[in-house]
Design a protein around this motif. Structure first.
Motif, short mmCIF file in Angstrom:
data_model
loop_
_atom_site.label_atom_id
_atom_site.label_comp_id
_atom_site.label_asym_id
_atom_site.label_seq_id
_atom_site.Cartn_x
_atom_site.Cartn_y
_atom_site.Cartn_z
N UNK A 158 0.81 -1.22 0.00
CA UNK A 158 0.00 0.00 0.00
C UNK A 158 0.85 1.28 0.00
N UNK A 159 2.14 1.14 0.20
CA UNK A 159 3.00 2.32 0.27
C UNK A 159 3.44 2.79 -1.11
N UNK A 160 3.54 4.09 -1.29
CA UNK A 160 4.11 4.63 -2.52
C UNK A 160 5.62 4.41 -2.48
N UNK A 161 6.28 4.67 -3.60
CA UNK A 161 7.73 4.49 -3.65
C UNK A 161 8.43 5.36 -2.62
N UNK A 162 8.00 6.61 -2.48
CA UNK A 162 8.63 7.50 -1.50
C UNK A 162 8.35 7.03 -0.08
N UNK A 163 7.14 6.55 0.17
CA UNK A 163 6.81 6.04 1.51
C UNK A 163 7.63 4.80 1.84
N UNK A 164 7.92 3.99 0.83
CA UNK A 164 8.80 2.84 1.06
C UNK A 164 10.20 3.32 1.48
N UNK A 165 10.68 4.36 0.82
CA UNK A 165 11.98 4.91 1.19
C UNK A 165 11.99 5.35 2.65
N UNK A 166 10.91 6.01 3.04
CA UNK A 166 10.81 6.50 4.42
C UNK A 166 10.70 5.32 5.39
N UNK A 167 9.94 4.30 5.02
CA UNK A 167 9.82 3.11 5.87
C UNK A 167 11.19 2.50 6.14
N UNK A 168 11.97 2.31 5.09
CA UNK A 168 13.30 1.70 5.26
C UNK A 168 14.22 2.59 6.08
N UNK A 169 14.09 3.89 5.93
CA UNK A 169 14.92 4.80 6.71
C UNK A 169 14.56 4.73 8.19
N UNK A 170 13.26 4.66 8.49
CA UNK A 170 12.84 4.50 9.89
C UNK A 170 13.40 3.20 10.45
N UNK A 171 13.31 2.12 9.65
CA UNK A 171 13.78 0.81 10.09
C UNK A 171 15.29 0.81 10.37
N UNK A 172 16.01 1.71 9.71
CA UNK A 172 17.45 1.82 9.93
C UNK A 172 17.78 2.74 11.10
N UNK A 173 16.75 3.25 11.76
CA UNK A 173 16.96 4.06 12.95
C UNK A 173 17.23 5.53 12.69
N UNK A 174 16.86 6.04 11.51
CA UNK A 174 17.14 7.43 11.19
C UNK A 174 16.06 8.35 11.77
N UNK A 175 16.48 9.52 12.19
CA UNK A 175 15.56 10.54 12.67
C UNK A 175 14.95 11.25 11.46
#
Length: 222
Positions: A158-175
């Motif tokens: 259900x995520x857009x390409x940009x939202x996927x990028x943000x998801x992975x960044x959150x998962x990597x512990x980024x602020x």
């Protein structure tokens, strides 16, 4: 003027509850609405008082903090639980996070840390610095990986390409600031994307997103 953050204190030691109350009620944007000495009382108080944040001790007689956290999160999804523990990477604290808590805090945390943690949990962030959350989950990843069977479908469909990028960044512990720098976005735009990711994945907060990433085997992907 925004409403103050409503906090419920849960600990079987009255002196600890008094100490936390004194610290929190000195802040203009926080009010302690009640106290409980065990998990069962915490569950009843959560229903009666509708707190925004529950400060939850995990080791208590009767219903412990893990069971109480699971029930509070199930019955009151909007309530955020901040676990109180004595040791870093305490197995009880991790159990509570798995049960739905938004993070943990050491009982001997500095006053500023306690206040910052309550505010962070209330706004939907983890109670830990992002990399601290990642470090916690890194050490306990085997437990996460074995806890939930792998899904055959795409959990991010259900995520857009940009939202996927943000998801992975959150998962990597980024602020949010670090995500903005990586993706060349403004922080306000990142905040919007984070909100959409949480909503689409039915995630409580950023800590929950990191847990989901591990459960789905996506924590190390980009």
């Amino acid at each position: 003027m925004t409403d103050p953050i409503r906090v419920l204190l849960v600990d079987d030691q009255a002196l600890i509850r008094i100490g936390f109350r004194l610290v929190l009620e000195a802040e203009p944007d926080i009010v302690v609405v009640g106290e409980a000495g065990d998990g069962a009382a915490a569950l009843a108080q959560s229903a009666a008082l509708e707190p925004d944040v529950v400060l939850m001790d995990v080791r208590m007689p009767g219903m412990d903090g893990i069971a109480a956290t699971a029930e509070i999160v199930r019955q009151h999804p909007s309530v955020r639980v901040l676990v109180l523990t004595t040791f870093d990477l305490d197995e009880y604290a991790f159990g509570a996070i798995r049960a739905g808590a938004s993070g943990f805090l050491l009982k001997d945390a500095e006053r500023t840390e306690l206040v910052a943690a309550v505010r962070a949990v209330h706004r939907g962030d983890g109670a830990l610095a992002p990399r601290a959350t990642r470090a916690l989950l890194d050490q306990l990843a085997p437990h996460l990986a074995s806890a939930v069977p792998a899904t055959a479908s795409d959990p991010l469909a259900e995520l857009t390409e940009r939202e996927r990028d943000v998801f992975h960044a959150i998962a990597q512990g980024l602020s949010n600031t670090e995500i903005a720098e990586r993706l060349f976005l403004s922080e306000s735009t990142v905040k919007t994307h984070v909100g959409r990711v949480l909503a689409k994945l039915d995630a409580r907060d950023r800590v929950h997103v990191v847990i989901l990433a591990y459960e789905w085997g996506l924590a190390g992907t980009a």
